[in-house]
Design a protein around this motif. Structure first.
Motif, PDB file in Angstrom:
ATOM      1  N   SER A 247     -84.456   2.948 -61.363  1.00 52.54           N
ATOM      2  CA  SER A 247     -84.981   3.648 -62.533  1.00 52.54           C
ATOM      3  C   SER A 247     -84.147   4.894 -62.826  1.00 52.54           C
ATOM      4  O   SER A 247     -83.808   5.649 -61.914  1.00 52.54           O
ATOM      5  N   VAL A 248     -83.828   5.095 -64.089  1.00 53.10           N
ATOM      6  CA  VAL A 248     -83.224   6.351 -64.551  1.00 53.10           C
ATOM      7  C   VAL A 248     -84.250   6.985 -65.477  1.00 53.10           C
ATOM      8  O   VAL A 248     -84.493   6.499 -66.581  1.00 53.10           O
ATOM      9  N   ILE A 249     -84.882   8.034 -64.995  1.00 54.09           N
ATOM     10  CA  ILE A 249     -86.030   8.631 -65.669  1.00 54.09           C
ATOM     11  C   ILE A 249     -85.585   9.808 -66.534  1.00 54.09           C
ATOM     12  O   ILE A 249     -84.939  10.740 -66.047  1.00 54.09           O
ATOM     13  N   ASP A 250     -85.915   9.757 -67.828  1.00 53.25           N
ATOM     14  CA  ASP A 250     -85.663  10.901 -68.711  1.00 53.25           C
ATOM     15  C   ASP A 250     -86.647  12.006 -68.360  1.00 53.25           C
ATOM     16  O   ASP A 250     -87.863  11.817 -68.474  1.00 53.25           O
ATOM     17  N   TRP A 251     -86.126  13.160 -67.951  1.00 53.09           N
ATOM     18  CA  TRP A 251     -86.973  14.283 -67.532  1.00 53.09           C
ATOM     19  C   TRP A 251     -86.708  15.436 -68.488  1.00 53.09           C
ATOM     20  O   TRP A 251     -85.829  16.263 -68.261  1.00 53.09           O
ATOM     21  N   ASP A 252     -87.453  15.446 -69.585  1.00 58.36           N
ATOM     22  CA  ASP A 252     -87.218  16.485 -70.594  1.00 58.36           C
ATOM     23  C   ASP A 252     -88.364  16.502 -71.589  1.00 58.36           C
ATOM     24  O   ASP A 252     -89.232  15.619 -71.589  1.00 58.36           O
ATOM     25  N   GLN A 253     -88.342  17.507 -72.463  1.00 61.08           N
ATOM     26  CA  GLN A 253     -89.348  17.642 -73.503  1.00 61.08           C
ATOM     27  C   GLN A 253     -88.880  17.064 -74.838  1.00 61.08           C
ATOM     28  O   GLN A 253     -89.659  16.988 -75.792  1.00 61.08           O
ATOM     29  N   GLN A 254     -87.612  16.682 -74.922  1.00 61.67           N
ATOM     30  CA  GLN A 254     -87.114  15.947 -76.092  1.00 61.67           C
ATOM     31  C   GLN A 254     -87.321  14.458 -75.812  1.00 61.67           C
ATOM     32  O   GLN A 254     -87.129  13.990 -74.703  1.00 61.67           O
ATOM     33  N   VAL A 255     -87.710  13.713 -76.843  1.00 64.83           N
ATOM     34  CA  VAL A 255     -87.975  12.293 -76.691  1.00 64.83           C
ATOM     35  C   VAL A 255     -86.797  11.521 -77.291  1.00 64.83           C
ATOM     36  O   VAL A 255     -86.594  11.530 -78.501  1.00 64.83           O
ATOM     37  N   MET A 256     -86.037  10.861 -76.438  1.00 64.13           N
ATOM     38  CA  MET A 256     -84.836  10.176 -76.897  1.00 64.13           C
ATOM     39  C   MET A 256     -85.189   9.034 -77.853  1.00 64.13           C
ATOM     40  O   MET A 256     -86.105   8.260 -77.615  1.00 64.13           O
TER      41      MET A 256
END
Length: 260
Positions: A247-256
């Motif tokens: 898994s490569v988890i997006d860790w941010d407050q922007q939603v790709m």
């Protein structure tokens, strides 16, 4: 987070002397791990090592430059030899200097590949070999970047390397599933670190209050914090994250993929 979720385990953190790496070192120690970590600045590494030793953690600082494959491999061998085994690895070392497609020199491109892709590759190679020899599995977490999705124009060589690391994370995870070695990645967004402060001043003429100005423009009103990222790294290194791998988890407050 279970404060002793890494009790009895040994963890290596590359780039562990400051920023996200140092936060992971402290979080792993708080979770009960014996911790080895690498960096190029002995004064920072020795200070953090002494801090951990004073708190009762078995800690080892290794002067190493992940841009040199021999140094990266040797750091794994030293950590396993001194700590007796290696159960976890976090690749946190990184380079974020700027360059566009048009102005990036071959030298700058090679620097990004060396630190952000080749370094993690050979550190993982050595760690996986060690874990296979031990025969008890293990867990690896690669600190990637949200910019692996495409990034800004001035991050061209960084994006190239981090996108490669995202693909490598999945490839290695698939290859070593049956060795019970779990390999995951965190694609982190804009994070408040000492290194980012230097980058903002060097390349973007930022003032001392750059973090406050940036925070005011963000959905949650603040930049990402290393300690919060470190908590998730520890979760992924621990058995509490179950069987998850690749898994490569997006860790941010922007939603790709979403736009205003």
């Amino acid at each position: 987070m279970n404060e002793q979720s890494l009790a009895g385990r040994s963890v290596l953190v590359s780039g562990g002397t400051q920023g996200v790496g140092a936060a992971v070192v402290r979080a792993a120690a708080a979770a009960g791990a014996a911790v080895a970590f690498t960096g190029r600045r002995p004064e920072l590494g020795e200070a953090l090592r002494d801090e951990l030793l004073a708190g009762g953690t078995e800690a080892l600082f290794i002067t190493a430059d992940v841009a040199d494959p021999a140094s990266a491999i040797a750091s794994v061998e030293q950590a396993a030899a001194r700590l007796g085994r290696l159960d976890g690895l976090c690749n946190a070392a990184g380079l974020t200097t700027r360059g566009t497609l048009l102005d990036t020199t071959p030298e700058l491109f090679d620097q990004h590949i060396a630190v952000n892709l080749r370094g993690p590759f050979f550190t993982m190679q050595a760690a996986v070999k060690q874990m296979i020899e031990q025969g008890e599995g293990g867990s690896i977490v690669n600190i990637i970047s949200l910019d692996a999705h495409g990034g800004q124009p001035f991050l061209a060589p960084y994006v190239a390397a981090k996108a490669g690391l995202a693909g490598l994370t999945k490839n290695a995870a698939h290859a070593h599933r049956f060795d019970r070695i779990r390999i995951n990645g965190l694609a982190i967004g804009w994070t408040e670190t000492e290194g980012e402060a230097q980058i903002q001043r060097r390349f973007h003429d930022a003032d001392d209050d750059w973090a406050e100005q940036a925070s005011a423009r963000l959905p949650m009103g603040r930049l990402n914090q290393p300690s919060e990222i470190a908590d998730l790294v520890v979760f992924l290194l621990s058995s509490r994250s179950g069987v998850v791998t690749g898994s490569v988890i997006d860790w941010d407050q922007q939603v790709m993929g979403c736009y205003g």
